[in-house]
Design an enzyme around this catalytic site. Structure first.
Site, short mmCIF file in Angstrom:
data_model
loop_
_atom_site.label_atom_id
_atom_site.label_comp_id
_atom_site.label_asym_id
_atom_site.label_seq_id
_atom_site.Cartn_x
_atom_site.Cartn_y
_atom_site.Cartn_z
CB SER A 166 -0.91 0.01 1.24
OG SER A 166 -1.77 -1.09 1.21
CB ILE A 203 5.68 -8.95 -10.67
CG1 ILE A 203 6.44 -8.05 -9.68
CG2 ILE A 203 5.62 -8.31 -12.06
CD1 ILE A 203 5.74 -6.73 -9.30
CG ASN A 259 -5.59 7.74 -10.13
OD1 ASN A 259 -5.86 7.23 -9.05
ND2 ASN A 259 -4.96 8.90 -10.23
NE ARG A 266 -5.79 2.22 -7.51
CZ ARG A 266 -5.19 3.07 -6.68
NH1 ARG A 266 -5.73 4.24 -6.43
NH2 ARG A 266 -4.04 2.75 -6.12
CD GLU A 306 -4.52 -2.40 -11.36
OE1 GLU A 306 -4.99 -1.26 -11.53
OE2 GLU A 306 -4.29 -3.19 -12.29
N1 CAA Z 1 -3.98 10.29 -8.04
C1 CAA Z 1 -3.01 11.16 -8.41
N2 CAA Z 1 -2.00 11.49 -7.59
C2 CAA Z 1 -1.98 10.92 -6.38
C3 CAA Z 1 -2.95 10.00 -5.93
C4 CAA Z 1 -4.00 9.69 -6.83
N3 CAA Z 1 -4.94 8.79 -6.54
N4 CAA Z 1 -2.63 9.60 -4.69
C5 CAA Z 1 -1.50 10.24 -4.35
N5 CAA Z 1 -1.09 11.02 -5.37
C6 CAA Z 1 0.10 11.87 -5.46
C7 CAA Z 1 0.03 13.11 -4.55
O1 CAA Z 1 -0.59 14.18 -5.21
C8 CAA Z 1 1.50 13.35 -4.29
O2 CAA Z 1 2.11 13.91 -5.44
P1 CAA Z 1 2.77 15.39 -5.42
O3 CAA Z 1 3.80 15.39 -4.33
O4 CAA Z 1 3.35 15.53 -6.79
O5 CAA Z 1 1.61 16.32 -5.15
C9 CAA Z 1 2.08 11.93 -4.19
O6 CAA Z 1 1.20 11.10 -4.93
C10 CAA Z 1 2.18 11.41 -2.77
O7 CAA Z 1 0.93 11.64 -2.14
P2 CAA Z 1 0.57 11.05 -0.69
O8 CAA Z 1 1.68 11.41 0.26
O9 CAA Z 1 -0.81 11.50 -0.36
O10 CAA Z 1 0.50 9.52 -0.98
P3 CAA Z 1 1.07 8.25 -0.19
O11 CAA Z 1 2.54 8.14 -0.37
O12 CAA Z 1 0.52 8.25 1.18
O13 CAA Z 1 0.38 7.06 -1.04
C11 CAA Z 1 -0.04 5.83 -3.05
C12 CAA Z 1 0.26 7.17 -2.41
C13 CAA Z 1 1.17 4.91 -2.96
C14 CAA Z 1 -0.36 6.13 -4.50
C15 CAA Z 1 -1.23 5.12 -2.32
O14 CAA Z 1 -2.31 6.04 -2.16
C16 CAA Z 1 -1.75 3.95 -3.11
O15 CAA Z 1 -2.52 4.09 -4.05
N6 CAA Z 1 -1.32 2.69 -2.71
C17 CAA Z 1 -1.68 1.50 -3.42
C18 CAA Z 1 -0.60 1.09 -4.36
C19 CAA Z 1 -1.13 0.31 -5.52
O16 CAA Z 1 -2.21 0.56 -6.02
N7 CAA Z 1 -0.35 -0.65 -6.00
C20 CAA Z 1 -0.73 -1.40 -7.14
C21 CAA Z 1 0.44 -2.13 -7.73
S1 CAA Z 1 0.10 -2.72 -9.36
C22 CAA Z 1 -0.99 -3.97 -9.21
O17 CAA Z 1 -1.46 -4.26 -8.14
C23 CAA Z 1 -1.37 -4.67 -10.50
C24 CAA Z 1 -2.20 -5.86 -10.36
O18 CAA Z 1 -2.41 -6.35 -9.31
C25 CAA Z 1 -2.78 -6.49 -11.48
P1 FAD Z 2 -0.36 -4.12 2.88
O1 FAD Z 2 -0.07 -2.81 2.28
O2 FAD Z 2 0.63 -4.66 3.86
O3 FAD Z 2 -1.79 -4.06 3.57
C1 FAD Z 2 -2.22 -4.98 4.58
C2 FAD Z 2 -3.55 -4.47 5.13
O4 FAD Z 2 -3.35 -3.18 5.75
C3 FAD Z 2 -4.61 -4.28 4.04
O5 FAD Z 2 -5.86 -4.66 4.53
C4 FAD Z 2 -4.60 -2.78 3.82
O6 FAD Z 2 -5.83 -2.27 3.34
C5 FAD Z 2 -4.27 -2.24 5.20
N1 FAD Z 2 -3.64 -0.92 5.12
C6 FAD Z 2 -2.40 -0.61 4.65
N2 FAD Z 2 -2.20 0.72 4.71
C7 FAD Z 2 -3.34 1.26 5.19
C8 FAD Z 2 -3.77 2.60 5.47
N3 FAD Z 2 -2.99 3.64 5.24
N4 FAD Z 2 -5.02 2.78 5.97
C9 FAD Z 2 -5.84 1.72 6.21
N5 FAD Z 2 -5.48 0.45 5.97
C10 FAD Z 2 -4.26 0.22 5.47
N6 FAD Z 2 1.88 -5.23 -7.59
C11 FAD Z 2 2.57 -4.77 -8.66
O7 FAD Z 2 3.35 -3.83 -8.58
N7 FAD Z 2 2.38 -5.34 -9.89
C12 FAD Z 2 1.54 -6.38 -10.08
O8 FAD Z 2 1.40 -6.85 -11.22
C13 FAD Z 2 0.83 -6.89 -8.96
N8 FAD Z 2 0.02 -7.98 -9.10
C14 FAD Z 2 -0.51 -8.57 -7.97
C15 FAD Z 2 -1.17 -9.80 -8.07
C16 FAD Z 2 -1.61 -10.45 -6.93
C17 FAD Z 2 -2.28 -11.78 -7.05
C18 FAD Z 2 -1.41 -9.86 -5.65
C19 FAD Z 2 -1.84 -10.56 -4.38
C20 FAD Z 2 -0.80 -8.62 -5.55
C21 FAD Z 2 -0.33 -7.97 -6.71
N9 FAD Z 2 0.37 -6.77 -6.61
C22 FAD Z 2 1.04 -6.28 -7.70
C23 FAD Z 2 0.57 -6.14 -5.32
C24 FAD Z 2 -0.66 -5.45 -4.76
O9 FAD Z 2 -0.87 -4.23 -5.40
C25 FAD Z 2 -0.45 -5.30 -3.24
O10 FAD Z 2 -0.58 -6.60 -2.69
C26 FAD Z 2 -1.45 -4.34 -2.64
O11 FAD Z 2 -1.20 -3.02 -3.06
C27 FAD Z 2 -1.42 -4.40 -1.10
O12 FAD Z 2 -0.12 -4.39 -0.59
P2 FAD Z 2 0.33 -5.47 0.50
O13 FAD Z 2 0.00 -6.81 -0.01
O14 FAD Z 2 1.73 -5.19 0.87
O15 FAD Z 2 -0.60 -5.20 1.75
#
Ligand code: CAA
Ligand code: FAD
Length: 401
Positions: free
Chosen positions: A151, A176, A258, A261, A381
């Site tokens: 996260s 990944i 964004n 999602r 995501e």
């Molecule tokens: N849209 C646009 N900008 C955003 C944003 C959003 N939703 N959330 C944060 N930002 C920007 C802020 O504006 C700031 O940028 P500037 O300094 O340029 O203004 C910067 O990000 C940092 O902001 P914060 O300090 O508020 O954010 P944070 O560090 O606490 O967290 C984050 C930011 C990591 C994006 C978090 O909100 C988040 O979305 N975590 C989830 C990560 C995630 O989605 N991972 C997915 C991996 S890929 C995957 O999962 C693929 C798959 O499974 C198939």
């Molecule tokens: P954590 O961040 O450790 O979260 C654990 C719990 O704490 C969750 O319930 C969460 O909601 C909660 N939590 C954490 N922070 C907060 C907060 N600030 N406020 C309230 N609650 C909070 N990543 C990639 O980059 N590329 C990929 O292709 C990709 N594919 C994936 C495929 C699978 C099958 C899986 C399982 C994951 C994949 N991911 C990928 C990673 C995925 O995006 C992360 O697993 C996800 O973002 C959550 O991170 P984490 O597992 O470390 O959980």
């Protein structure tokens, strides 16, 4: 007969694409779903089919072998695939909404020319009727998450160090998607940790440059979709493999997530419809107390409730997609669509097991697989809490002082 959508806002091209994906899913994917789930392995025949049908670069320009269709077309393809197999759906989702979109929006012309044709088409036979035979075809991965940063994605520790003619990457990426099959990796690494997340830069890395698959995860659901740990150990990439601007990797990541999602929301509404369709017809056949169980009012109210939830999730998802297409703000709507769709996908697929009684609990019907697959919607995501946090920020902006 069993279409759950009353939406009339899809244009002819989109309806055509939806229909062709539906046919592909039933002819080529459905017969392989159970085996792939049990073997925890994607069938390469399906990967080739998606390339050949133009479903790996749906939005990409035909100049690069893409299908040049709308964002809504991507959403419809992901939804249709998920009705049959959410694993295939996420493979297609990552290739389109994460990997190709990064190239589309941030790559320079030379990078587009080199990489997009490999990521997109073989022989496109989609409604856009573009033909471009290209080999070899490559899957891509989006590598943001790490063991200590999920996260809190911008706390990533993978390090990039400047060297002559390029950069050296060191670190570990985790979770990944597509990594076992992929050959092109978008890797987020920090070039200057003293700048915090403003040191994050995105690099294009070819597998043969030294990406090591350290582990393939064994999962609860979407088991045919590969999820791997990657090691980057002194991996050299050239200067021309920097994607976009140095230090702007964090912006690329969240900008792409964004809209990505909305893709996961589409996967979840497809999944919910798949589970519904796998269970409800059975209830009109199964007789207890002298009549079909689906005719009991208790059952029918439960169907009606699930049907309404699916429609609501679909409207949220399609609305977010249209807002994005029109260049309007959509971050809040995308977060709402992903949050709500993953919630109802879990609820509907769970109910679908119960509607079919003991039969729904067996692996034979495939209903339990939808439920197992649904759990991931609340995790990747951005978890459900991350989506709620995004929505809450908008609420506070609107109603706070
Ligand atoms: N849209 C646009 N900008 C955003 C944003 C959003 N939703 N959330 C944060 N930002 C920007 C802020 O504006 C700031 O940028 P500037 O300094 O340029 O203004 C910067 O990000 C940092 O902001 P914060 O300090 O508020 O954010 P944070 O560090 O606490 O967290 C984050 C930011 C990591 C994006 C978090 O909100 C988040 O979305 N975590 C989830 C990560 C995630 O989605 N991972 C997915 C991996 S890929 C995957 O999962 C693929 C798959 O499974 C198939
Ligand atoms: P954590 O961040 O450790 O979260 C654990 C719990 O704490 C969750 O319930 C969460 O909601 C909660 N939590 C954490 N922070 C907060 C907060 N600030 N406020 C309230 N609650 C909070 N990543 C990639 O980059 N590329 C990929 O292709 C990709 N594919 C994936 C495929 C699978 C099958 C899986 C399982 C994951 C994949 N991911 C990928 C990673 C995925 O995006 C992360 O697993 C996800 O973002 C959550 O991170 P984490 O597992 O470390 O959980």
């Amino acid at each position: 007969k069993r279409s759950l959508s009353s939406l009339t806002t899809l244009n002819d091209d989109e309806l055509l694409l939806q229909d062709s994906v539906r046919k592909l899913a039933h002819a080529e994917i459905l017969p392989r779903v159970r085996h792939m789930d049990e073997a925890e392995q994607m069938d390469t025949h399906i990967i080739h089919q998606l390339f050949q049908q133009g479903l790996m670069g749906i939005e990409v320009s035909s100049q690069y072998g893409g299908s040049e269709c709308s964002f809504m077309s991507v959403i419809l393809a992901i939804e249709e695939l998920a009705k049959v197999d959410p694993s295939v759906s996420v493979m297609c989702d990552v290739q389109n909404t994460l990997v190709c979109t990064v190239f589309n929006k941030y790559a320079n012309d030379a990078q587009k020319e080199t990489y997009l044709p490999q990521l997109t088409a073989d022989k496109v036979v989609n409604p856009c009727q573009v033909y471009r035979p290209i080999t070899p075809l490559k899957l891509g991965s989006f590598c943001l998450s790490e063991p200590a940063s999920g996260s809190d994605a911008f706390a990533l520790q993978t390090k990039a160090t400047k060297t002559d003619g390029g950069y050296i990457l060191n670190g570990t990426k985790m979770w990944i998607t597509n990594a076992a099959e992929a050959e092109i990796f978008l890797v987020f690494a920090n070039l200057d940790p003293s700048l915090g997340y403003k040191g994050i830069t995105c690099f294009i890395v070819d597998k043969e440059q030294g990406v090591e698959i350290a582990k393939k995860e064994q999962k609860l659901g979407i088991r045919a979709s590969s999820t791997c740990v990657l090691n980057l150990d002194d991996v050299f990439v050239r200067d021309d493999q920097v994607m976009g601007e140095i230090g702007k990797g964090y912006k690329i990541a969240i900008d792409i997530l964004n809209e990505g999602r909305i893709g996961i929301a589409a996967q979840m509404i497809g999944l919910a419809q798949g589970a519904f369709a796998a269970s409800v017809p059975y209830t009109y056949q199964r007789k207890q107390f002298g009549k079909a169980v689906g005719e009991f009012q208790g059952m029918q109210f439960s169907f009606a409730d699930a049907h309404t939830q699916i429609e609501a999730a679909k409207l949220l998802t399609y609305n977010a997609a249209r807002l994005k297409e029109e260049g309007k703000p959509f971050t809040k709507e995308a977060a709402m669509a992903k949050y709500y769709s993953s919630k109802i996908a879990q609820a509907v697929s769970g109910s679908a097991i119960e509607w079919a009684g003991g039969t729904g609990f067996t692996r034979e019907t495939g209903i339990e697989k939808f439920w197992r697959d649904s759990k991931i919607g609340a995790i990747y995501e951005g978890t459900t809490n991350i989506q709620l946090g995004t929505i809450a920020k908008f609420v506070q902006k609107e109603y706070g002082d």
